[in-house]
Design a protein around this motif. Structure first.
Motif, mmCIF file in Angstrom:
data_model
loop_
_atom_site.group_PDB
_atom_site.id
_atom_site.type_symbol
_atom_site.label_atom_id
_atom_site.label_comp_id
_atom_site.label_asym_id
_atom_site.label_seq_id
_atom_site.Cartn_x
_atom_site.Cartn_y
_atom_site.Cartn_z
ATOM 1 N N ARG A 146 0.827 -1.208 0.000
ATOM 2 C CA ARG A 146 0.000 0.000 0.000
ATOM 3 C C ARG A 146 0.860 1.257 0.000
ATOM 4 O O ARG A 146 0.536 2.245 -0.660
ATOM 5 C CB ARG A 146 -0.917 0.014 1.228
ATOM 6 C CG ARG A 146 -2.090 -0.911 1.115
ATOM 7 C CD ARG A 146 -3.110 -0.419 0.114
ATOM 8 N NE ARG A 146 -3.878 0.713 0.605
ATOM 9 C CZ ARG A 146 -4.520 1.573 -0.166
ATOM 10 N NH1 ARG A 146 -4.445 1.476 -1.487
ATOM 11 N NH2 ARG A 146 -5.221 2.569 0.356
ATOM 12 N N LEU A 147 1.963 1.225 0.724
ATOM 13 C CA LEU A 147 2.828 2.399 0.803
ATOM 14 C C LEU A 147 3.539 2.688 -0.514
ATOM 15 O O LEU A 147 4.096 3.773 -0.688
ATOM 16 C CB LEU A 147 3.865 2.209 1.919
ATOM 17 C CG LEU A 147 3.314 2.259 3.345
ATOM 18 C CD1 LEU A 147 4.375 1.848 4.353
ATOM 19 C CD2 LEU A 147 2.772 3.647 3.670
ATOM 20 N N SER A 148 3.527 1.718 -1.428
ATOM 21 C CA SER A 148 4.151 1.927 -2.743
ATOM 22 C C SER A 148 3.105 2.044 -3.846
ATOM 23 O O SER A 148 3.423 1.943 -5.025
ATOM 24 C CB SER A 148 5.108 0.766 -3.057
ATOM 25 O OG SER A 148 4.401 -0.466 -3.131
ATOM 26 N N THR A 149 1.843 2.270 -3.444
ATOM 27 C CA THR A 149 0.730 2.354 -4.386
ATOM 28 C C THR A 149 0.331 3.805 -4.618
ATOM 29 O O THR A 149 0.369 4.617 -3.690
ATOM 30 C CB THR A 149 -0.488 1.566 -3.854
ATOM 31 O OG1 THR A 149 -0.123 0.206 -3.663
ATOM 32 C CG2 THR A 149 -1.657 1.640 -4.831
ATOM 33 N N ILE A 150 -0.062 4.119 -5.842
ATOM 34 C CA ILE A 150 -0.558 5.455 -6.160
ATOM 35 C C ILE A 150 -2.069 5.480 -5.952
ATOM 36 O O ILE A 150 -2.795 4.641 -6.478
ATOM 37 C CB ILE A 150 -0.218 5.848 -7.608
ATOM 38 C CG1 ILE A 150 1.307 5.942 -7.783
ATOM 39 C CG2 ILE A 150 -0.863 7.180 -7.974
ATOM 40 C CD1 ILE A 150 1.743 6.254 -9.191
ATOM 41 N N SER A 151 -2.537 6.437 -5.185
ATOM 42 C CA SER A 151 -3.962 6.554 -4.887
ATOM 43 C C SER A 151 -4.744 6.998 -6.121
ATOM 44 O O SER A 151 -4.354 7.948 -6.804
ATOM 45 C CB SER A 151 -4.177 7.561 -3.751
ATOM 46 O OG SER A 151 -5.543 7.882 -3.616
ATOM 47 N N GLU A 152 -5.850 6.308 -6.401
ATOM 48 C CA GLU A 152 -6.705 6.699 -7.536
ATOM 49 C C GLU A 152 -7.375 8.044 -7.256
ATOM 50 O O GLU A 152 -7.655 8.805 -8.182
ATOM 51 C CB GLU A 152 -7.775 5.624 -7.765
ATOM 52 C CG GLU A 152 -7.218 4.279 -8.227
ATOM 53 C CD GLU A 152 -8.321 3.262 -8.450
ATOM 54 O OE1 GLU A 152 -9.506 3.633 -8.298
ATOM 55 O OE2 GLU A 152 -8.004 2.108 -8.785
ATOM 56 N N THR B 221 -6.207 10.691 -5.286
ATOM 57 C CA THR B 221 -5.345 11.877 -5.257
ATOM 58 C C THR B 221 -4.283 11.890 -6.342
ATOM 59 O O THR B 221 -3.731 12.946 -6.653
ATOM 60 C CB THR B 221 -4.641 11.991 -3.896
ATOM 61 O OG1 THR B 221 -3.744 10.858 -3.728
ATOM 62 C CG2 THR B 221 -5.660 11.974 -2.761
ATOM 63 N N GLY B 222 -3.968 10.699 -6.915
ATOM 64 C CA GLY B 222 -2.898 10.619 -7.900
ATOM 65 C C GLY B 222 -1.514 10.662 -7.269
ATOM 66 O O GLY B 222 -0.511 10.723 -7.972
ATOM 67 N N ARG B 223 -1.476 10.621 -5.921
ATOM 68 C CA ARG B 223 -0.197 10.613 -5.201
ATOM 69 C C ARG B 223 -0.017 9.278 -4.492
ATOM 70 O O ARG B 223 -0.956 8.493 -4.386
ATOM 71 C CB ARG B 223 -0.152 11.763 -4.186
ATOM 72 C CG ARG B 223 -0.273 13.145 -4.811
ATOM 73 C CD ARG B 223 0.049 14.234 -3.792
ATOM 74 N NE ARG B 223 -0.888 14.220 -2.694
ATOM 75 C CZ ARG B 223 -2.004 14.946 -2.640
ATOM 76 N NH1 ARG B 223 -2.329 15.733 -3.650
ATOM 77 N NH2 ARG B 223 -2.797 14.892 -1.585
ATOM 78 N N MET B 224 1.196 9.055 -3.985
ATOM 79 C CA MET B 224 1.454 7.823 -3.250
ATOM 80 C C MET B 224 0.568 7.769 -2.005
ATOM 81 O O MET B 224 0.329 8.792 -1.346
ATOM 82 C CB MET B 224 2.926 7.754 -2.832
ATOM 83 C CG MET B 224 3.913 7.762 -4.000
ATOM 84 S SD MET B 224 3.774 6.284 -5.035
ATOM 85 C CE MET B 224 4.480 5.057 -3.941
ATOM 86 N N VAL B 225 0.081 6.584 -1.696
ATOM 87 C CA VAL B 225 -0.719 6.406 -0.481
ATOM 88 C C VAL B 225 0.161 6.725 0.726
ATOM 89 O O VAL B 225 1.276 6.201 0.852
ATOM 90 C CB VAL B 225 -1.253 4.967 -0.385
ATOM 91 C CG1 VAL B 225 -1.950 4.738 0.950
ATOM 92 C CG2 VAL B 225 -2.215 4.682 -1.547
#
Length: 361
Positions: A122-128, A130-134
């Motif tokens: 999750r910490l290396s995933t891009i949030s749908e 915000t478009g930023r890293m979670v």
């Protein structure tokens, strides 16, 4: 003693062949345990483990935890628990993330290693959204939700977990330093001057009131949110009501707050003056505006005042810090701010070293 028996079934030629092995463990004082395996050695290994646990008095019934997946657990938590929580709607996106990452596992199979891998992914995933890293705070909230759901399963729903609650041993993500933005130099004067120039006449009194009371935005003004499922806007908080204000006693009662506890906020002379100057709205609201109605006006006012990095929520930090500088006790600060824990209160309290220096001999 355990009983291991072959289970037979027809093959493609309708010939009866061994298709697995059923292990049955019977021991006085314990319910009979049965499980079927493809290989005989797996059945024997399982039977030995169950017998050992029964003999040592540490046996835990696994049937329900093996049949319940994380998906099932979170669906039930969403259905039965979230509607009873203030702000429970915020948990829906966290439940979705947990179900996407861990939903297929049974509760019996879930362990700390799986949860740690989920955390790191999750910490290396891009949030749908915000478009930023979670961020670590988001992941920490998700793990906290999972832990609460697992505790509910054990304590209220009678689902025993063989290895205990696995989230308890997983290291939570490290959080970035708390925000410590405060008004400095003549920023308050510039901000209020810019607010006075705004088309929205409610902006200046709302900003002053926020600084003086350290109240949350939703406790001051009406707040709405968009329900993504229905596409409709829904009210989140009604804001401060005149029926809850006592100008004589200089208090504002908040029957519903973010953490679910009611509290009464004392009003400074400046806050009382703001209220006394306001027109009375027929709908009972103290401030006849919504947070959405003043947010953009606030952003533009900061821009006109050449103030950067000051969010509306930072005004709550400012208010709590000013109260702390007036030498209120920790219990008094908690009663005003509504923080349940000392840790959260300290995150919002930022004392200026120069002000502390004046108190030193």
């Amino acid at each position: 003693m355990a009983t291991i028996s072959a289970r037979k079934g027809p093959d493609e030629n309708d010939k009866m062949v061994v298709i697995g092995y059923q292990a049955i463990v019977r021991k006085k004082g314990h319910p009979s345990q049965t499980k079927t395996f493809r290989a005989k050695r797996d059945a024997e290994r399982w039977a030995r483990q169950i017998e050992s646990e029964m003999e040592r008095g540490v046996f835990v019934q696994r049937t329900e935890s093996e049949q319940t997946t994380v998906n099932n657990l979170l669906d039930r938590y969403s259905r039965e628990v979230l509607p009873t929580l203030k702000g429970g709607y915020r948990e829906q996106s966290r439940i979705k993330a947990l179900q996407n990452g861990l939903g297929a596992y049974s509760l019996a199979a879930l362990n700390s290693s799986m949860i740690a891998k989920y955390r790191d992914k999750r910490l290396s995933t891009i949030s749908e959204k915000t478009g930023r890293m979670v961020g670590p705070q988001t992941v920490k909230h998700e793990l906290g939700l999972l832990q609460r759901a697992l505790k509910m399963a054990v304590m209220e729903w009678g689902i025993a977990l063989p290895g205990g609650i696995p989230t308890a041993t997983v290291k939570k993500p490290g959080l970035p330093p708390a925000r410590n933005r405060r008004l400095v130099d003549d920023e308050e004067e510039r901000l209020l001057a810019a607010c006075a120039e705004a088309r929205n006449a409610w902006l200046r009194p709302v900003v002053i009131f926020a600084i003086e009371t350290a109240m949350r935005a939703g406790e001051i003004v009406e707040t709405w949110k968009l329900n993504k499922k229905t596409g409709k806007r829904e009210i989140v908080s009604i804001g401060l009501q005149w029926s809850e204000v006592n100008l004589k006693k200089r208090t504002a009662h908040l029957p519903e707050t973010k953490n679910g506890n009611a509290r009464t906020v004392p009003l400074s002379s400046r806050a009382v003056a703001v209220l006394e100057a306001l027109p009375r709205n027929l709908d009972g609201r103290v401030f006849g505006v919504t947070y959405e109605g003043i947010h953009q006006s606030y952003v533009r006012a900061c821009r006109r005042a050449s103030i950067t990095g000051l969010t509306f929520h930072d005004l709550r930090h400012e208010g709590i810090s000013r109260l702390a500088e007036q030498r209120l006790t920790i219990l008094e600060l908690q009663a005003i701010s509504g923080h349940k824990t000392m840790q959260m209160l300290l995150k919002y309290t930022h004392l200026r070293a120069e002000d502390l220096a004046l108190k030193l001999k």
